[in-house]
Design a protein around this motif. Sequence first.
Motif, PDB file in Angstrom:
ATOM      1  N   ALA A  32     -12.595   0.548 -36.013  1.00 60.59           N
ATOM      2  CA  ALA A  32     -13.099   1.880 -35.652  1.00 60.59           C
ATOM      3  C   ALA A  32     -12.999   2.104 -34.148  1.00 60.59           C
ATOM      4  O   ALA A  32     -12.607   3.191 -33.696  1.00 60.59           O
ATOM      5  N   PHE A  33     -13.355   1.090 -33.346  1.00 58.77           N
ATOM      6  CA  PHE A  33     -13.257   1.224 -31.891  1.00 58.77           C
ATOM      7  C   PHE A  33     -11.807   1.403 -31.452  1.00 58.77           C
ATOM      8  O   PHE A  33     -11.506   2.193 -30.551  1.00 58.77           O
ATOM      9  N   PHE A  34     -10.893   0.690 -32.089  1.00 59.00           N
ATOM     10  CA  PHE A  34      -9.466   0.773 -31.744  1.00 59.00           C
ATOM     11  C   PHE A  34      -8.946   2.207 -31.927  1.00 59.00           C
ATOM     12  O   PHE A  34      -8.169   2.711 -31.110  1.00 59.00           O
ATOM     13  N   PHE A  35      -9.393   2.871 -32.980  1.00 55.08           N
ATOM     14  CA  PHE A  35      -8.890   4.219 -33.275  1.00 55.08           C
ATOM     15  C   PHE A  35      -9.679   5.325 -32.575  1.00 55.08           C
ATOM     16  O   PHE A  35      -9.149   6.418 -32.368  1.00 55.08           O
ATOM     17  N   THR A  36     -10.943   5.047 -32.214  1.00 51.10           N
ATOM     18  CA  THR A  36     -11.776   6.118 -31.645  1.00 51.10           C
ATOM     19  C   THR A  36     -12.095   5.928 -30.169  1.00 51.10           C
ATOM     20  O   THR A  36     -12.364   6.904 -29.476  1.00 51.10           O
ATOM     21  N   GLY A  37     -12.123   4.701 -29.684  1.00 56.38           N
ATOM     22  CA  GLY A  37     -12.461   4.448 -28.291  1.00 56.38           C
ATOM     23  C   GLY A  37     -13.931   4.657 -27.981  1.00 56.38           C
ATOM     24  O   GLY A  37     -14.324   4.765 -26.820  1.00 56.38           O
ATOM     25  N   ASN A  38     -14.782   4.669 -29.006  1.00 55.85           N
ATOM     26  CA  ASN A  38     -16.213   4.897 -28.825  1.00 55.85           C
ATOM     27  C   ASN A  38     -16.861   3.664 -28.214  1.00 55.85           C
ATOM     28  O   ASN A  38     -16.807   2.577 -28.779  1.00 55.85           O
ATOM     29  N   SER A 113     -14.985  10.375 -27.097  1.00 55.44           N
ATOM     30  CA  SER A 113     -14.302   9.577 -28.117  1.00 55.44           C
ATOM     31  C   SER A 113     -13.993  10.441 -29.326  1.00 55.44           C
ATOM     32  O   SER A 113     -14.616  11.480 -29.539  1.00 55.44           O
ATOM     33  N   SER A 114     -13.045  10.000 -30.108  1.00 52.86           N
ATOM     34  CA  SER A 114     -12.653  10.746 -31.302  1.00 52.86           C
ATOM     35  C   SER A 114     -13.175  10.036 -32.545  1.00 52.86           C
ATOM     36  O   SER A 114     -13.873   9.033 -32.456  1.00 52.86           O
ATOM     37  N   GLY A 115     -12.810  10.579 -33.714  1.00 54.39           N
ATOM     38  CA  GLY A 115     -13.169   9.905 -34.969  1.00 54.39           C
ATOM     39  C   GLY A 115     -14.649   9.920 -35.268  1.00 54.39           C
ATOM     40  O   GLY A 115     -15.232   8.888 -35.618  1.00 54.39           O
ATOM     41  N   PHE A 116     -15.262  11.100 -35.133  1.00 60.36           N
ATOM     42  CA  PHE A 116     -16.705  11.237 -35.364  1.00 60.36           C
ATOM     43  C   PHE A 116     -17.122  10.699 -36.734  1.00 60.36           C
ATOM     44  O   PHE A 116     -18.048   9.889 -36.846  1.00 60.36           O
ATOM     45  N   LEU A 117     -16.445  11.127 -37.776  1.00 58.64           N
ATOM     46  CA  LEU A 117     -16.802  10.702 -39.133  1.00 58.64           C
ATOM     47  C   LEU A 117     -16.518   9.215 -39.362  1.00 58.64           C
ATOM     48  O   LEU A 117     -17.262   8.537 -40.083  1.00 58.64           O
ATOM     49  N   ILE A 118     -15.440   8.718 -38.745  1.00 58.09           N
ATOM     50  CA  ILE A 118     -15.127   7.284 -38.873  1.00 58.09           C
ATOM     51  C   ILE A 118     -16.259   6.447 -38.285  1.00 58.09           C
ATOM     52  O   ILE A 118     -16.728   5.482 -38.895  1.00 58.09           O
ATOM     53  N   ASN A 119     -16.699   6.840 -37.081  1.00 60.45           N
ATOM     54  CA  ASN A 119     -17.774   6.104 -36.410  1.00 60.45           C
ATOM     55  C   ASN A 119     -19.057   6.109 -37.235  1.00 60.45           C
ATOM     56  O   ASN A 119     -19.694   5.060 -37.426  1.00 60.45           O
ATOM     57  N   LEU A 120     -19.430   7.289 -37.733  1.00 59.46           N
ATOM     58  CA  LEU A 120     -20.668   7.378 -38.509  1.00 59.46           C
ATOM     59  C   LEU A 120     -20.568   6.582 -39.805  1.00 59.46           C
ATOM     60  O   LEU A 120     -21.533   5.929 -40.219  1.00 59.46           O
ATOM     61  N   SER A 121     -19.408   6.647 -40.452  1.00 56.67           N
ATOM     62  CA  SER A 121     -19.227   5.933 -41.727  1.00 56.67           C
ATOM     63  C   SER A 121     -19.331   4.426 -41.524  1.00 56.67           C
ATOM     64  O   SER A 121     -20.039   3.726 -42.259  1.00 56.67           O
ATOM     65  N   LEU A 191     -24.203  10.797 -32.658  1.00 53.07           N
ATOM     66  CA  LEU A 191     -24.640  12.153 -33.013  1.00 53.07           C
ATOM     67  C   LEU A 191     -24.947  12.990 -31.771  1.00 53.07           C
ATOM     68  O   LEU A 191     -24.544  14.161 -31.672  1.00 53.07           O
ATOM     69  N   ILE A 192     -25.658  12.386 -30.810  1.00 50.97           N
ATOM     70  CA  ILE A 192     -26.022  13.107 -29.585  1.00 50.97           C
ATOM     71  C   ILE A 192     -24.771  13.490 -28.794  1.00 50.97           C
ATOM     72  O   ILE A 192     -24.642  14.621 -28.304  1.00 50.97           O
ATOM     73  N   ALA A 193     -23.848  12.532 -28.657  1.00 51.03           N
ATOM     74  CA  ALA A 193     -22.618  12.793 -27.903  1.00 51.03           C
ATOM     75  C   ALA A 193     -21.791  13.897 -28.558  1.00 51.03           C
ATOM     76  O   ALA A 193     -21.197  14.734 -27.867  1.00 51.03           O
ATOM     77  N   HIS A 194     -21.774  13.926 -29.879  1.00 52.94           N
ATOM     78  CA  HIS A 194     -20.936  14.902 -30.588  1.00 52.94           C
ATOM     79  C   HIS A 194     -21.543  16.304 -30.590  1.00 52.94           C
ATOM     80  O   HIS A 194     -20.844  17.293 -30.323  1.00 52.94           O
ATOM     81  N   PHE A 195     -22.832  16.403 -30.880  1.00 54.37           N
ATOM     82  CA  PHE A 195     -23.447  17.710 -31.047  1.00 54.37           C
ATOM     83  C   PHE A 195     -24.000  18.316 -29.751  1.00 54.37           C
ATOM     84  O   PHE A 195     -24.113  19.535 -29.625  1.00 54.37           O
ATOM     85  N   PHE A 196     -24.367  17.447 -28.787  1.00 58.05           N
ATOM     86  CA  PHE A 196     -24.954  17.959 -27.551  1.00 58.05           C
ATOM     87  C   PHE A 196     -24.070  17.732 -26.329  1.00 58.05           C
ATOM     88  O   PHE A 196     -24.411  18.156 -25.232  1.00 58.05           O
ATOM     89  N   GLY A 197     -22.962  17.057 -26.511  1.00 64.41           N
ATOM     90  CA  GLY A 197     -22.029  16.837 -25.406  1.00 64.41           C
ATOM     91  C   GLY A 197     -22.526  15.857 -24.360  1.00 64.41           C
ATOM     92  O   GLY A 197     -21.952  15.773 -23.261  1.00 64.41           O
TER      93      GLY A 197
END
Length: 332
Positions: A32-38, A113-121, A191-197
Motif C-alpha cells: 500500500a505504501f509503495f503505491f500510495t506514498g502515505n 498521498s494517493s490511494g485513499f481507499l487502498i490505505n483505509l482498506s 481520514l483527516i488528511a483526505h477530508f480536511f486537507g
Amino acid sequence: MKDILQLLKEGNKPSLLAAIVNTIIATLKGVAFFFTGNVAMFAETMHSLGDAANQYFVFIGSALSKKAPTPKFPNGFGRVVNLVCLGAVIVVAIMSYEAIKEGWHHILNPTESSGFLINLSVLGIAIILEFVVLYKAGKEILHEVGIDKGGLAPITTSFKHLNKAKPPTKLVFMEDLVATLGGVLAFIAVLIAHFFGLLAAEGIASILIGLMMFYVVGKIFMENARGAIGETDEEMLDHIAHIVAADDDVKDIQRLEVVKEGEFLHVEVVLEVAPSHTVAYVDDIRDRLMKIILNQKGVQDVIISFDEDDGVRTWTESNKINMNDNSSKFPE
C-alpha cells in the motif's frame, strides 16, 4: 534435527501467531505504501516489520529456553528468552526511529498521498488482525495466571495480571496493543488528511506511532534486563517461605532464593533442623518439602540444604506473607 523440532513445538504459541500475522500485515502495508506514498502507512509498515521480526526471535528464544540443563549449563537455558527479548527490542527501536524521522520529514515537507481507499482498506484489515492477536495474547495471559474468562475479559482483565505473564506473552500483548492503537491512529490520520486537507496529520500520526513503539522498547528492555541478570519473584518467595516455615521439623530458614529463570522459577533454600535428627530422617524432610515446592506454579527445580539449628532466629515474621491476603493464590 528431531530435538530442534521438539523444542520449537514447545515455543510460545502467541509469539508464533503474532509473527505470522504481522508478516502478512507488513506485506499488505508495504504494498500500500509503495503505491500510495502515505507516510502514516510507512510508519505502520515499519511497525509491523519490527513486530514480526521481534516475535519470530521471541518464539525461537522461548523454545530454546525449554532445553534441558546440561553438565556445561547446569542451571538450564531459561534466561535465553530474556536475552532474545533484549536483542529483539533493538529491531523495534530502529523501526521506531525510522517512523519518527519519516513523520518529522513529512510535517516539514507535507505531500499529498494517493490511494485513499487502498490505505483505509489495508489499515482496516490490519486493525482487525492485530486485535485478534491482541485478544488471543490476552487470553493466554489469563490462562497463565489460572483465570478462565471469555467475552472482553482477555482485553480488559489482562492489564491487571500483565506483570505475572510469561515474558514472551507479555511482549506480544504489549506490541499488539500498540499496533492496534497505531493502526487506529493511522486510519484517523488518513481520514483527516483526505477530508480536511491537513496533510501534516499523517506525519503527526507517524511520530506518535514511533513514540508508542519506543515506550514498548523501554518497558520490555528493562523487564528482560532484570530477568537476564536474575530477578527474585518476591511474591512466590514469601509464599514458599510460609510453606517451609510451617513444617514442624523446620526450626528456621537460613537462606531462601526464588529466582526467575525465563518462564520458570529456580528455588534454593537452606534450612535449620534439630541436630538430633538422623541423616535418613532429614532426607525424608527433604523429599517431603521438595514435593510440595515443586508443586507450586512455575517452579522447575529446587535445591534444599540443611544445617543444624543454632538457636538464633534468622527468618522473621516480616519475611513471611500474610496468609489471609495471599494463601488463596497458590496451591499447597
